[in-house]
Write a protein that holds these residues in place. Structure first.
Motif, short mmCIF file in Angstrom:
data_model
loop_
_atom_site.label_atom_id
_atom_site.label_comp_id
_atom_site.label_asym_id
_atom_site.label_seq_id
_atom_site.Cartn_x
_atom_site.Cartn_y
_atom_site.Cartn_z
N VAL A 1 6.49 8.32 9.97
CA VAL A 1 6.60 8.47 8.50
C VAL A 1 7.94 9.18 8.22
N PRO A 2 8.50 8.85 7.07
CA PRO A 2 9.85 9.35 6.74
C PRO A 2 9.77 10.66 6.12
N ALA A 3 10.64 11.21 6.02
CA ALA A 3 10.92 12.58 5.57
C ALA A 3 10.40 12.86 4.29
N LEU B 1 0.84 -1.19 -0.03
CA LEU B 1 0.00 -0.09 0.16
C LEU B 1 1.02 1.15 -0.20
N VAL B 2 0.37 1.99 -0.73
CA VAL B 2 1.62 3.43 -0.90
C VAL B 2 0.33 4.44 -0.42
N LEU C 1 4.87 3.58 2.86
CA LEU C 1 5.04 2.28 1.97
C LEU C 1 4.62 1.13 3.13
N ILE C 2 3.63 0.57 3.05
CA ILE C 2 3.25 -0.58 3.75
C ILE C 2 3.06 -1.89 3.01
N GLU C 3 3.76 -2.88 3.64
CA GLU C 3 3.75 -4.27 3.03
C GLU C 3 2.95 -5.11 4.04
N VAL C 4 1.92 -5.79 3.36
CA VAL C 4 1.35 -6.69 3.87
C VAL C 4 1.45 -8.18 3.67
N ARG C 5 1.73 -9.21 4.29
CA ARG C 5 1.90 -10.56 3.94
C ARG C 5 0.49 -11.19 4.86
N ASP D 1 11.33 -0.66 5.57
CA ASP D 1 11.87 -2.03 5.93
C ASP D 1 11.98 -2.14 7.49
N GLY D 2 10.91 -1.57 8.05
CA GLY D 2 10.72 -1.70 9.61
C GLY D 2 10.41 -3.22 10.11
N PRO D 3 10.15 -3.27 11.36
CA PRO D 3 10.02 -4.57 11.82
C PRO D 3 8.43 -5.02 11.41
N TRP D 4 8.30 -6.27 11.60
CA TRP D 4 6.95 -7.01 11.16
C TRP D 4 6.21 -6.74 12.37
N TYR D 5 4.69 -6.58 12.21
CA TYR D 5 3.83 -6.61 13.23
C TYR D 5 2.65 -7.50 12.94
N GLU D 6 1.97 -8.13 13.90
CA GLU D 6 1.24 -9.47 13.69
C GLU D 6 -0.29 -8.74 13.41
#
Length: 838
Positions: free
Chosen positions: A688-690, A637-638, A695-699, A662-667
């Motif tokens: 949120v970066p500068a 998601l962007v 950018l959110i990755e969902v598995r 590239d942050g840590p994964w959360y359940e």
């Protein structure tokens, strides 16, 4: 009067104290020995707290300990610590209604697990003693057999498999033989007051299993009436007397029962289970030793000796044919009722459980034991009856041979126990055939000792196997209280500032951490969790499990501000507690006006807007986003947000895991078994970066699921939140006082608008302003809102459980009627005695 008569004094009745005491001691020894062999707490490192025992019952016992010792936030009517404040009387009646629960107060708090183990053991022993006493009241017979049958019932398969980790159900195990006694008293027209009190005690202890035991007691009474030689008018009077005893007994505890019924109607619903009768071989196999199938089949084991004696009943010529026929039909009828969906629903109050579906199995265990006593009580079965019983037992074994629930060595145990039984009873039968040996006592005593040892060894072995197999089937156990728990408990007490602010313990150990460890948080696991509370918390982004009956904590600064959470505990990697503090508004805040309702969007709920409404300020940016699904099933998601804000993700119906960049994964914890069993909470993914690009990755988990089209991402502006909190603190209550089931707040002079109380708005609350008339508060997004007059500077709210006042009136009326009936009976007896003496 024939031998089936029920008049007092029709036969000499020997004392039941000794066999009842023996049965109680042996059952306790069996249960303790099985724990020693398995190495479970308190005899080893393995935990006993399987499934709900550790996550629900032990925390509730801990809360009762706190109430008894004056350390709880709340009282018997209300629980300030769980789900941000809910009623407690109904939970008390469901989980802790037994008078034996009060024994927890005699133990240190850090020994709650030991207290529950002792109470569990005591309940098993009392069930065995009650059954032995009930059998000897039913008709005279060998006391040593009554003791053996008492043991067989006290550690029956249901007690070991289902009841041992659900302590409240064990009250039904005691209730069944006690209701047999009530039936006997109804037949004999004695103990009017005691009958009512017995019914009241066990409907108070656990109404769920008492309901099942009540049906079984009625079947027992029917069997006794059909096999008695009483006139039909006396039989009818016995039925009426029995019914009156139960109506009055239940009415006496209406102050508990009505709040339970009311709370159950308002509770979060869970889907009914789908009943599928087990295969015949599987069903029959649960009658045999060393079988295990918790939750999947009916636990019917009563020991080889008791089962064999019950199977001799059809062939025992000393038992009248009518008695044999009635009891055989009763046993068969109850067994078939557990295999037909409509009657299975009847046993469970017309609601098929989605967990263990044979919770009434202890009823059949008790009736099998009673049938065994009917056979023995008339006269010990002879060779023909023993042979017939052995053949039926062998037939059950043959039909069960393919069952996957039979564990190793079951056949050996069955053969050895059966052989000892046949030899012992056959020896006694031979001794009583000749005048020279008929009066010898030591052979009978030796046979008793041998059979008692056989029962003890077999049931202990079965208990060990049952516990071992059940631990593989059910979820992981919670560890008993240890030094880490003590450190968490102490840290929460030190950080506490109730009612100035809440201290949130989280739900890391159990869903009931607020009452287990302390503090005042969102967590609560209860079948009576109000549906309105579940809806409110879900709309705010909280997660849950157990089909919505287990509310979970949400580490979110906005909801912390809404619910006045000023301290929050989190656990470090080594399990040590860390307390994080934050400025929090008071529990009672003042709003000039209430925000508009948030439009519902079933497909994409906007939890961020709901939080802002209850906070009274805009603190989130909820951006539009685009999603891309890859061949691997992953979704990215962007979106765009203000740099430096905190990104949150809310996908309540998605299971798997997610991360920001590239942050840590959360359940993401949502699961479907078969419906939605858990709901994922709102999760914070990071800053949120500068670049402002989110950018959110969902598995996904087991199966790919749909992503909400909107409202999944929110970016929190911490500066805006701090401003909102300062404003609420400045205009909020200057002082808040919380009683056991009340809350009062002093407001700034001239406050206008609404006083918003950060407590769920559930039925039972009334509030007054400036000492005026008490009225029901308004519902403001699930919280309580009290209109202010502009002149009053104080708000007082009080909670009374719905149904309590009506229950008190019914209970008082039942007490008057009971005493009246007892008084009239006493007057009649005096008159009868006077006429006879004159």
């Amino acid at each position: 009067m024939s031998e089936e008569g029920v008049e007092p004094g029709s036969a000499r009745r020997r004392s039941a104290v000794l066999p009842a005491g023996v049965a109680a001691v042996v059952v306790a020894a069996v249960f303790v020995a099985s724990g020693v062999i398995r190495g479970t707490y308190p005899f080893g490192s393995l935990s006993r707290s399987t499934n709900d025992l550790g996550t629900q019952y032990i925390p509730f016992y801990a809360h009762l300990w706190d109430i008894l010792h004056g350390r709880a936030q709340g009282d018997l009517l209300f629980n300030w610590q769980s789900a941000f404040g809910v009623g407690f009387l109904a939970d008390l009646g469901v989980d802790l209604g037994s008078p034996l629960s009060l024994l927890v107060g005699l133990f240190p708090r850090d020994q709650i697990d030991l207290a529950v183990f002792v109470i569990t053991t005591l309940k098993l022993s009392l069930a065995a003693a009650a059954m032995a006493a009930a059998l000897l009241t039913m008709r005279p017979g060998p006391r040593w057999v009554a003791a053996i049958l008492g043991v067989s019932y006290g550690v029956c398969g249901w007690a070991l498999d289902d009841g041992s980790y659900v302590p409240m159900w064990l009250d039904g195990l005691i209730a069944l033989p006690m209701f047999f006694l009530v039936a006997e008293w109804s037949l004999r027209r004695t103990n009017r007051l005691l009958s009512v009190l017995v019914v009241a005690v066990f409907w108070l202890s656990n109404f769920y299993t008492a309901y099942m035991a009540t049906f079984a007691g009625g079947l027992y009474l029917l069997a006794r009436l059909l096999t008695s030689d009483l006139s039909w008018s006396l039989r009818l009077r016995s039925v009426v007397r029995h019914g009156v005893s139960f109506v009055l007994g239940m009415a006496l505890v209406a102050p508990i029962l009505l709040p339970i019924v009311t709370a159950n109607d308002a509770a979060t619903p869970s889907p009914s289970g789908i009943f599928h009768a087990s295969a015949v071989d599987v069903f029959l196999s649960r009658l045999l030793p060393l079988s295990e199938g918790v939750g999947r089949t009916a636990s019917l084991y009563v020991g080889t000796i008791a089962l064999l004696l019950a199977l001799t009943l059809p062939f025992n010529k000393f038992v009248p044919w009518l008695t044999r026929g009635v009891w055989v039909l009763t046993i068969v009828g109850v067994a078939f009722s557990m295999r037909w969906a409509p009657t299975q629903e009847l046993w469970h109050g017309f609601d098929t459980p989605n967990g263990s579906q044979y919770r009434q199995a202890f009823v059949l265990c008790g009736l099998i034991v009673a049938a065994a006593w009917v056979s023995v009580g008339h006269k010990l079965p002879g060779p023909v009856a023993l042979l017939g019983g052995a053949v039926l037992l062998a037939l059950i074994a043959v039909l069960s041979d393919g069952s996957p629930l039979l564990t190793e060595h079951w056949l050996v145990v069955l053969i050895v126990s059966g052989a000892f039984t046949l030899v012992a009873l056959g020896t006694i039968w031979l001794l009583r055939r000749t005048p020279r040996t008929r009066r010898l006592r030591w052979p009978v005593a030796a046979a008793f000792a041998v059979l008692l040892v056989v029962v003890a060894v077999e049931t202990t072995w079965t208990a060990v196997v049952t516990d071992e197999q059940r631990a593989k089937i059910l979820s992981a156990s919670n560890a008993p209280w240890d030094d880490k728990q003590t450190a968490r408990y102490d840290a929460l007490r030190e950080a506490g500032g109730w009612p100035e602010y809440r201290t949130e313990p989280g739900t890391t150990v159990t869903p009931n951490d607020p009452i287990l460890l302390g503090g005042q948080g969102a967590g609560l696991y209860s079948s009576l969790l109000p549906h309105s509370v579940n809806q409110m918390m879900t709309s705010l982004g909280f997660g849950w499990s157990g089909y919505g009956r287990a509310a979970r904590s949400l580490p979110n600064p906005v909801t912390d501000a809404i619910f006045s959470v000023g301290a929050r505990m989190r656990l470090l990697e080594d399990g040590a507690p860390e307390i994080n503090r934050s400025a929090a508004p008071p529990l009672v805040t003042v709003r000039r006006r209430l925000g508009n309702a948030v439009p519902e969007d079933v497909n994409a709920p906007n939890a961020y807007a709901v939080q802002e409404r209850l906070l009274g300020s805009t603190v989130y940016e909820v951006p539009e986003y685009k999603g891309t699904r890859f061949a691997t099933g992953e979704v990215k998601l962007v979106a765009a947000c203000k740099p430096g804000t905190s990104a949150f993700l809310y996908m309540p119906r998605v299971g798997g895991r997610a991360r920001l960049g590239d942050g840590p994964w959360y359940e993401l914890s949502s699961t479907r078994r078969p419906g939605i069993n858990t709901s994922s909470p709102m999760i914070g993914l990071g800053t949120v970066p500068a670049t402002g690009i989110v950018l959110i990755e969902v598995r996904f988990g087991a199966a790919p699921q749909g992503i909400p089209a909107r409202h999944a991402i929110g970016c929190l502006d911490h500066q805006a939140l701090s401003t909102a909190v300062r404003r609420l603190r400045a205009s909020g209550a200057t002082d808040v006082e919380a009683g056991g089931h009340s809350i009062s707040a002093t407001l700034p002079a001239g406050s206008k608008g609404y006083a918003v109380v950060a407590v769920p708005k559930i039925s039972g609350w009334t509030c007054s302003v400036g000492g005026g008339k008490a009225v029901v508060p308004r519902d403001y997004g699930g919280l309580m809102a009290v209109p202010l007059t502009g002149t009053a500077d104080r708000v007082d709210c009080t909670f009374v459980p719905p149904g309590l006042l009506r229950g008190l009136a019914i209970g008082a009326a039942a007490a008057v009627v009971t005493l009246g009936i007892v008084g009239i009976g006493a007057i009649r007896r005096r008159r009868t005695t006077g006429l006879r003496s004159s």
